[in-house]
Design an enzyme around this catalytic site. Structure first.
Site, short mmCIF file in Angstrom:
data_model
loop_
_atom_site.label_atom_id
_atom_site.label_comp_id
_atom_site.label_asym_id
_atom_site.label_seq_id
_atom_site.Cartn_x
_atom_site.Cartn_y
_atom_site.Cartn_z
N GLY A 1 17.56 9.51 22.91
CA GLY A 1 17.59 9.55 21.45
C GLY A 1 17.25 10.94 20.95
N CYS B 1 9.40 11.89 24.50
CA CYS B 1 10.13 12.55 23.42
C CYS B 1 10.60 13.91 23.91
CB CYS B 1 9.20 12.73 22.21
SG CYS B 1 9.99 13.51 20.79
N LEU B 2 11.83 14.27 23.59
CA LEU B 2 12.34 15.59 23.98
C LEU B 2 11.53 16.71 23.33
CD1 LEU B 2 16.18 14.88 23.90
CD2 LEU B 2 14.77 15.38 25.91
N GLN C 1 14.74 17.35 15.15
CA GLN C 1 14.35 18.00 16.41
C GLN C 1 15.18 19.23 16.72
OE1 GLN C 1 14.59 13.94 18.40
NE2 GLN C 1 13.10 14.97 19.70
N HIS D 1 11.31 5.13 16.68
CA HIS D 1 10.84 6.46 17.11
C HIS D 1 11.66 7.57 16.43
CE1 HIS D 1 9.59 9.36 20.46
NE2 HIS D 1 10.63 9.97 19.92
N GLU D 2 12.99 7.37 16.40
CA GLU D 2 13.87 8.40 15.82
C GLU D 2 13.75 8.44 14.29
OE1 GLU D 2 14.99 10.47 17.80
OE2 GLU D 2 14.70 9.29 19.62
N HIS E 1 10.92 10.59 13.28
CA HIS E 1 11.24 12.03 13.26
C HIS E 1 11.76 12.46 11.90
CE1 HIS E 1 10.55 13.43 17.33
NE2 HIS E 1 11.30 12.47 17.86
C1 QAP Z 1 12.74 8.52 22.42
O1 QAP Z 1 13.10 10.12 24.10
C2 QAP Z 1 12.15 7.36 23.18
O2 QAP Z 1 9.20 14.12 28.48
C3 QAP Z 1 13.77 9.32 23.15
O3 QAP Z 1 10.40 15.82 30.17
C4 QAP Z 1 11.75 7.47 24.52
O4 QAP Z 1 14.98 10.81 25.05
C5 QAP Z 1 11.97 6.18 22.54
C6 QAP Z 1 12.68 13.27 27.79
C7 QAP Z 1 11.22 6.37 25.18
C8 QAP Z 1 11.45 5.11 23.20
C9 QAP Z 1 11.09 5.18 24.51
C10 QAP Z 1 11.30 13.28 27.74
C11 QAP Z 1 13.29 14.15 28.67
C12 QAP Z 1 13.48 12.40 26.94
C13 QAP Z 1 10.55 14.13 28.55
C14 QAP Z 1 13.78 10.83 25.03
C15 QAP Z 1 11.18 15.00 29.41
C16 QAP Z 1 12.57 15.01 29.47
C17 QAP Z 1 12.96 11.63 25.94
CO CO Z 2 11.35 11.97 19.85
#
Ligand code: QAP
Ligand code: CO
Length: 168
Positions: free
Chosen positions: A46, A92-93, A51, A134-135, A138
């Site tokens: 996401g 989270c990215l 971001q 979550h999004e 943001h």
């Molecule tokens: C949001 O998160 C989310 O730490 C999206 O080193 C995540 O795409 C909502 C990512 C989980 C609910 C559950 C995170 C990539 C990606 C990192 C992501 C990383 C590399 C996170």
């Molecule tokens: Co995020």
């Protein structure tokens, strides 16, 4: 297509409130395509426009294993349908390398526009419900680390600030 730089916590620009999109035009569709490219490259599930430092209400998501189910949410609105919650280990990215458990409403409805400006409604559950909330956070300048203790959040902030100093 273009890879966009992703803002990282504690960048204050992540606290900006996004404006609604008034016209779903080719500029918005280019932003969406660039956001998908950026999200898939990461890889992530996401990404909100906030971001990538664009303060418009645009979210892209794909929770499929094969990265073949792109979802777009423009001007999303979430309604909580019941008071049950779902704990999920979120990442989270914009907070790379850190994961913490967050409790969020489990039963929600989402209304949004798609990439053609057409309205649609979803009643997602599980990871999709978590990810949409979550999004949407943001777009309102909020991060998952805002739900954990100040001590944990400060520890993450210090570690990321160190990473950013070493990168510079
Ligand atoms: C949001 O998160 C989310 O730490 C999206 O080193 C995540 O795409 C909502 C990512 C989980 C609910 C559950 C995170 C990539 C990606 C990192 C992501 C990383 C590399 C996170
Ligand atoms: Co995020």
């Amino acid at each position: 297509m273009a890879l966009l730089p992703i803002l990282e916590f504690p960048d204050p620009r992540l606290r900006t409130i996004a404006e609604p999109v008034d016209q779903v035009d080719d500029d918005i569709r280019t932003l969406i395509d660039d956001m998908f490219e950026t999200m898939y490259a990461a890889p992530g599930i996401g990404l909100a426009a906030t971001q990538v430092n664009v303060h418009k209400q645009v979210v892209v998501m794909d929770i499929s294993e094969e990265q073949d189910d792109p979802l777009v949410f423009i001007n999303p609105k979430v309604t909580v349908l019941a008071d049950d919650t779902l704990p999920y280990d979120e990442g989270c990215l914009s907070v790379p390398g850190f994961y913490e458990t967050v409790d969020r409403p489990a039963s929600i409805q989402v209304e949004a526009l798609d990439r053609h400006g057409e309205a649609f409604t979803l009643e997602p559950d599980g990871l999709l419900a978590v990810c949409i909330q979550h999004e949407l956070d943001h777009l309102n300048g909020k991060l998952f680390v805002d739900y954990i203790s100040t001590m944990k959040r400060n520890r993450i902030r210090k570690k990321l600030e160190k990473v950013h100093r070493q990168r510079a």
